[in-house]
Design a protein around this motif. Sequence first.
Motif, PDB file in Angstrom:
ATOM      1  N   GLU B  71       0.850  -1.206   0.000  1.00  0.00           N
ATOM      2  CA  GLU B  71       0.000   0.000   0.000  1.00  0.00           C
ATOM      3  C   GLU B  71       0.878   1.246   0.000  1.00  0.00           C
ATOM      4  N   GLN B  72       2.009   1.154   0.712  1.00  0.00           N
ATOM      5  CA  GLN B  72       2.834   2.341   0.946  1.00  0.00           C
ATOM      6  C   GLN B  72       4.236   1.862   1.333  1.00  0.00           C
ATOM      7  N   VAL B  73       5.277   2.582   0.932  1.00  0.00           N
ATOM      8  CA  VAL B  73       6.629   2.172   1.336  1.00  0.00           C
ATOM      9  C   VAL B  73       7.393   3.355   1.918  1.00  0.00           C
ATOM     10  N   GLY B  74       8.327   3.058   2.845  1.00  0.00           N
ATOM     11  CA  GLY B  74       9.205   4.078   3.392  1.00  0.00           C
ATOM     12  C   GLY B  74      10.261   4.479   2.356  1.00  0.00           C
ATOM     13  N   GLY B  75      10.938   5.591   2.620  1.00  0.00           N
ATOM     14  CA  GLY B  75      11.880   6.171   1.654  1.00  0.00           C
ATOM     15  C   GLY B  75      13.072   5.283   1.330  1.00  0.00           C
ATOM     16  N   LYS B  76      13.382   4.309   2.193  1.00  0.00           N
ATOM     17  CA  LYS B  76      14.554   3.464   1.957  1.00  0.00           C
ATOM     18  C   LYS B  76      14.208   2.060   1.461  1.00  0.00           C
TER      19      LYS B  76
END
Lengths: 361, 361
Positions: B71-76
Amino acid sequence: MAIQTMNAVVFRGPFNISVERKAKPQIKQQTDAIVRVKSAGICGSELHMYRGHQKTGTGHIMGHEFVGTVEQVGGKVIDFQPGDSVVAIFSPVCMKCWYCVRGLTNRCVEGTAFGTQQLDGGQAEFVRVPFADGTLQRVPPELDDRLLIMMCDIFPTGYYGASRAIEGLCNQLESPLTSKSKLLFDQTIVVLGCGPVGICAIATILSKGVRRIYAVDSVEDRLKEAEQLGATSLKLGQDDIEETIMAVTDGRGADAVVEVVGNQDALRSAFNLLRPCGILSSVGFHQSELPFTGLDCYLKNITVNFGRVPVRTVFNDALECLKQNEAKLKTYVSHELDLKDASEGFAMFAQHKARKVILRV
Amino acid sequence: MAIQTMNAVVFRGPFNISVERKAKPQIKQQTDAIVRVKSAGICGSELHMYRGHQKTGTGHIMGHEFVGTVEQVGGKVIDFQPGDSVVAIFSPVCMKCWYCVRGLTNRCVEGTAFGTQQLDGGQAEFVRVPFADGTLQRVPPELDDRLLIMMCDIFPTGYYGASRAIEGLCNQLESPLTSKSKLLFDQTIVVLGCGPVGICAIATILSKGVRRIYAVDSVEDRLKEAEQLGATSLKLGQDDIEETIMAVTDGRGADAVVEVVGNQDALRSAFNLLRPCGILSSVGFHQSELPFTGLDCYLKNITVNFGRVPVRTVFNDALECLKQNEAKLKTYVSHELDLKDASEGFAMFAQHKARKVILRV
């Protein structure tokens, strides 16, 4: 015809070794050979009997380490003939049973050991060798007797303990991120017990490319020998073994421990020194409860190997490894005595006054 | 902005599972991903908590088996982006620590498990996945969710138990007299415990080419499943397991035993069923003393493996094996329920009324 006799080292009870005249052995089975012994070793495992810890009858000829020349062969011996230079392995192997065919020669159904009530040993002028085609090995002429004697038991045993540890590590070191040889190079292995078998284990580990080996014992001379091979020695009762191993592994513990002592303290120490997923390769003869629980084992994810070496199966690989270490090990035998001085040899070995004793016949 | 909420299966104490509204999880670390869950499994290991045997706090979201869509991922996060179909492994792996780099992902220093006080699980509409690049796996589109759910834990665990046994046998079957594949073909392996993990172990063993597999359990339905895969079933308390295994191995015992039960009786039975030099691969969670002594182990020359699977490391190999068994295992999931019926799902699974339960979100 008068019965031919010979000199032989006979077990007469704890601390009672005598050299006596015994009947020269005869071929009993067509697969037997008679070997004229040149040199015979005294092995650490004979001390269990010598000290009275291992209950047994008396009157048998001692010794399961010997090299010599084939004197006579039975009609079904194929690979050897009189005059061949040979070394025997400590336990006859039939090479035909379910186990032998699969390389599990340590479990040969015909298995017995030289130097016991079941089978006279090689500390004598002559010895009968059952299943000669399996039990005898042709010797490379360039190798000194003092090294060859190690091939009967102690070198393959140390080799096996070390190899199982390294094999276990190789199996688990699956990483796409770096190479296996690099990983093996970086491993830390502890050898608990630096008697003859421990020294052979250390030599093997070094030959396999592992650099960080810690050798643990309480006997100064053994630790010196381990150091000379390239291990770092840690003295029991003096150094803090666990603290040292944790410090050099960033608190993880050793990748593998080879335990050759055979008591509960050593086995518990081996467990404590291991990192998670470590390999505990035990070749010590254990007779007590295991000093760790199912929960201990589960939480540490460990692999434990126990038991006796299949000498016949590992013989060639172990021999290669011994040759690689020839220069370092050729002075390992500290005492060479005449067969008639066997009693003195047992006493000095039992008192840790000799590193390794060979009897010359 | 109002906090978004979602449906989630919450642990409220032994035998008390409730479906509640909980806050939708948020990215906490740049290496996190949020996954929208499609299906979540109920795993046998959750029953320890459900039955109150495993002490824990309450209020966390259950479930460590789930598949869904990013659904969503962190910047790294590098390897995944919103919309990707993914399956998670039961325990996040950082892929950077000493253990992960060496493939020992079962010992990741960041390791925790989904569905515990430390980390909310996947029996919910959404779940936060730490170290998404290591913890998530891309799913092959052709594989059904009901099979994919097995990849989170049970199939790799069974695969691991089976593989360690087979690896151990391969290492020891060194014979110049016959080929290794022939030797493996001839091996006899016993699987103790035929719940989901045992079934996965049986499937793996068959895929590796071993033909004689004996499956031991007390639950009729499980034994039927094992039979359908190709194992011979032996019913605890009815068949004489030891007598049967000895009879089919000419009195030697099984070459390897895979033990997935996790109690002393099973471990002692595994030991008794093994031949000399056999391999005991234990993936059961043991909490008691070991039911064999050092002397037992030495005399039997055994190798014992304990502990948890490094899912991330074996994932691809296990997936291949699962695909090979797709036809046989695709009906393995016996119950598919709506997430809101989770409490009923836990109850029927705990009472052995369901083979495997999946919750649809």
